[in-house]
Write a protein that holds these residues in place. Structure first.
Motif, PDB file in Angstrom:
ATOM      1  N   LYS A 130       0.824  -1.209   0.000  1.00 56.10           N
ATOM      2  CA  LYS A 130       0.000   0.000   0.000  1.00 56.10           C
ATOM      3  C   LYS A 130       0.859   1.260   0.000  1.00 56.10           C
ATOM      4  CE  LYS A 130      -3.968  -2.059   2.405  1.00 56.10           C
ATOM      5  NZ  LYS A 130      -4.811  -1.999   3.627  1.00 56.10           N
ATOM      6  N   GLN A 178      -2.058  10.739   2.570  1.00 56.22           N
ATOM      7  CA  GLN A 178      -2.579   9.441   2.163  1.00 56.22           C
ATOM      8  C   GLN A 178      -3.857   9.102   2.917  1.00 56.22           C
ATOM      9  OE1 GLN A 178      -0.116   6.353   0.964  1.00 56.22           O
ATOM     10  NE2 GLN A 178       1.804   7.494   1.046  1.00 56.22           N
ATOM     11  N   ASP A 179      -4.546   8.089   2.436  1.00 60.43           N
ATOM     12  CA  ASP A 179      -5.803   7.633   3.030  1.00 60.43           C
ATOM     13  C   ASP A 179      -5.456   6.736   4.218  1.00 60.43           C
ATOM     14  OD1 ASP A 179      -8.188   6.438   3.728  1.00 60.43           O
ATOM     15  OD2 ASP A 179      -8.852   6.108   1.661  1.00 60.43           O
ATOM     16  N   GLU A 195      -7.321   5.474   6.541  1.00 51.90           N
ATOM     17  CA  GLU A 195      -8.231   4.346   6.740  1.00 51.90           C
ATOM     18  C   GLU A 195      -7.836   3.178   5.852  1.00 51.90           C
ATOM     19  OE1 GLU A 195     -13.047   3.390   6.896  1.00 51.90           O
ATOM     20  OE2 GLU A 195     -12.323   5.411   6.428  1.00 51.90           O
ATOM     21  N   TYR A 196      -7.439   3.468   4.615  1.00 51.39           N
ATOM     22  CA  TYR A 196      -6.989   2.427   3.690  1.00 51.39           C
ATOM     23  C   TYR A 196      -5.713   1.762   4.195  1.00 51.39           C
ATOM     24  CZ  TYR A 196      -4.906   0.468  -0.585  1.00 51.39           C
ATOM     25  OH  TYR A 196      -4.317  -0.348  -1.510  1.00 51.39           O
ATOM     26  N   GLU A 251      -6.235  -0.810   7.140  1.00 50.49           N
ATOM     27  CA  GLU A 251      -6.968  -2.066   6.933  1.00 50.49           C
ATOM     28  C   GLU A 251      -6.041  -3.268   7.091  1.00 50.49           C
ATOM     29  OE1 GLU A 251      -8.649  -1.772   3.086  1.00 50.49           O
ATOM     30  OE2 GLU A 251     -10.196  -0.323   3.646  1.00 50.49           O
TER      31      GLU A 251
END
Length: 515
Positions: A53, A65-66, A68-69, A72
């Protein structure tokens, strides 16, 4: 830095005010000062999914950056997903004893800086300055450090050696104070300040609503306090939860032999009030401070009664969560709690008697083959009453009551934050709005990926650190990342109306500060 009691002009609103200058506030100040984390070129993370990621957009900083992503699929010893993420990036696989280097690199990008002010009652470092300097910290020393300055390197420069890779609270407090200076954050810190109110203000001349932060500041070397008042688009609650010791709320708790802090025990020891001839000390609580009190008292050969409401096998008990090899002294306390339990029905013992409603049984007795003489635990017991004759009444889960004669009682069951500057002491912000805010039982409810307070009167109120259940420094840094990331997003979107001019305006100019 001194604050002036002046109202701001409509355009002169601080982007961020942080209430609390402990490690939470310091770490957030670092991130808001332009220090930005990136994936280092050529670096890799031992978690292949996270590495994949991070490699998708390596040109973007972590703040862009995201989160939450990225969170995961990650697991760790915190319930906060961003805390687990940031800890994994700063200290990869540290729970498994690995010494992987962090894949992050820190770049100083002043154009990203968000003007802010950090308010604190004392020196930078917060409650760490109030802790005694002789005991070792629970966490490994590198877990206590903040980004950009290795604690081991700082200790080496000070010609000090870490004991078992752990430091004393005094050393940690000194490190945090030095960190603020080393990272040139001092201009953002206003010490000697006590916040008295935080309220929502309507916008002026079409501007959006904001927050007013009011309080008092002590002058340097003076006892006098001057009022101040600031306006801010965002306020961060980073006060910690060590201000007000929690109480049992039972009869006799205000008697002079009942104490509510570990430092009262240390003071009594320093005055020579306790020795092997003393009546037992009753320690109430099953946290680490209670364990420290047991160890300190046992070291004097003073008898100890130890009462706590949980079972010794309860997975929520902190001792059942600590690696035995890293924390031998706490493992010893857990052994004592397990092996030296009060046994109802044994032969009587001096200075102890069992009370009704249950059929009478003799007083507290340990296991006949005692490995830790002078110590006796009372699992699943609560204190019912303290009496003027220094007898304490304990009640078991089955209703049996036991009276123990003591020299002192130490009630060490946690603490509440001082949120008196918020309506209702901030209760409505908790997971359970009718109960006081506490770190473990009722933290402030926040969005897990931004740390914005769910029940706030308006946008821009954040909370971090122990207020949201993060007691360990290694995990509270995740709150700083979540807040800094959300503020960076607001800055990019221009939501608060200050983004276009923030780079040209210094914090001291916005605040009308007289430094």
């Amino acid at each position: 830095m001194e604050l002036q009691d002046k109202d701001h002009l409509p355009g002169d609103v601080l982007p961020v005010v942080i209430i609390g200058n402990g490690p939470s506030g310091i770490c957030l100040s670092y991130l808001l000062s332009g220090y930005t984390p990136y994936l280092s070129p050529g670096a890799s993370h031992p978690n292949p999914l996270l590495q994949s990621k991070l490699s998708e957009q390596p040109h973007l900083s972590l703040l862009e950056q995201d989160l939450e992503y990225l969170c995961e699929g990650l697991e760790g010893r915190s319930s906060n997903p961003v805390a687990v993420l940031f800890d994994s990036l700063l200290l990869p696989d540290s729970d498994f004893g690995s010494d992987h280097s962090s894949p992050l690199e820190w770049r100083y990008e002043p154009e990203r800086a968000v003007p802010h002010l950090v308010l604190g009652k004392g020196l930078p470092g917060g409650a760490w300055h109030a802790m005694e300097g002789s005991m070792l910290t629970l966490s490994l020393a590198n877990w206590m450090e903040l980004p950009g300055l290795k604690l081991k390197d700082w200790m080496r420069d000070k010609r000090r050696n870490l004991r078992n890779d752990r430091a004393t609270p005094a050393e940690i407090a000194s490190y945090y104070q030095h960190y603020v200076s080393q990272m040139s954050l001092e201009q953002n810190f206003a010490c000697g300040t006590t916040v008295t109110s935080v309220t929502r203000e309507p916008g002026r001349d079409g501007a959006p609503p904001c927050w007013r932060v009011s309080g008092l500041q002590r002058g340097e070397g003076e006892g006098e306090e001057a009022p101040f008042s600031l306006l801010a688009h965002s306020v961060v609650l980073a006060t910690g939860t060590h201000d007000i010791p929690a109480r049992l709320g039972v009869e006799g708790e205000a008697l002079p032999f009942v104490c509510h802090s570990f430092w009262e025990l240390e003071a009594a020891i320093a005055r020579g009030e306790l020795d092997q001839a003393s009546d037992p000390v009753l320690v109430v609580g099953a946290g680490l401070t209670a364990a420290d009190a047991v160890l300190a008292t046992h070291h004097l050969n003073t008898p100890v009664y130890h009462a706590f409401r949980r079972s010794v096998t309860d997975p929520g008990l902190i001792f059942n969560q600590l690696p035995k090899l890293l924390y031998p002294e706490y493992h010893k306390v857990h052994q004592m709690m397990t092996q030296q339990q009060h046994r109802p029905g044994g032969p009587p013992q001096p200075d102890a008697q069992t009370l009704h409603p249950r059929p009478a049984s003799p007083g507290p007795q340990p296991h006949p083959r005692s490995s830790y003489p002078g110590y006796l635990s009372f699992p699943r017991h609560r204190v019912v009453e303290f009496r003027p004759d220094r007898k304490c009444i304990l009640e078991s889960g089955s209703g049996e009551r036991t009276a123990v004669q003591v020299s002192k009682a130490l009630v060490l069951i946690g603490a509440h934050p001082n949120l008196s500057f918020l309506p209702g002491n901030g209760r409505r912000l908790g997971v359970y709005p009718d109960e006081p805010i506490t770190c473990r039982r009722n933290p402030v409810e926040v969005d897990p990926f931004t740390n914005e307070v769910a029940a706030a009167e308006g946008p821009g109120l954040y909370a971090m650190g122990p207020l949201v259940g993060e007691n360990f420094v290694r995990f509270l840094k995740g709150g700083a990342l979540a807040i800094a990331s959300d503020l960076a997003r607001r800055q990019r979107e221009g939501r608060d109306g200050w983004a276009d001019r923030h780079a040209a305006v210094q914090t001291r100019e916005i605040c009308l500060l007289d430094s």
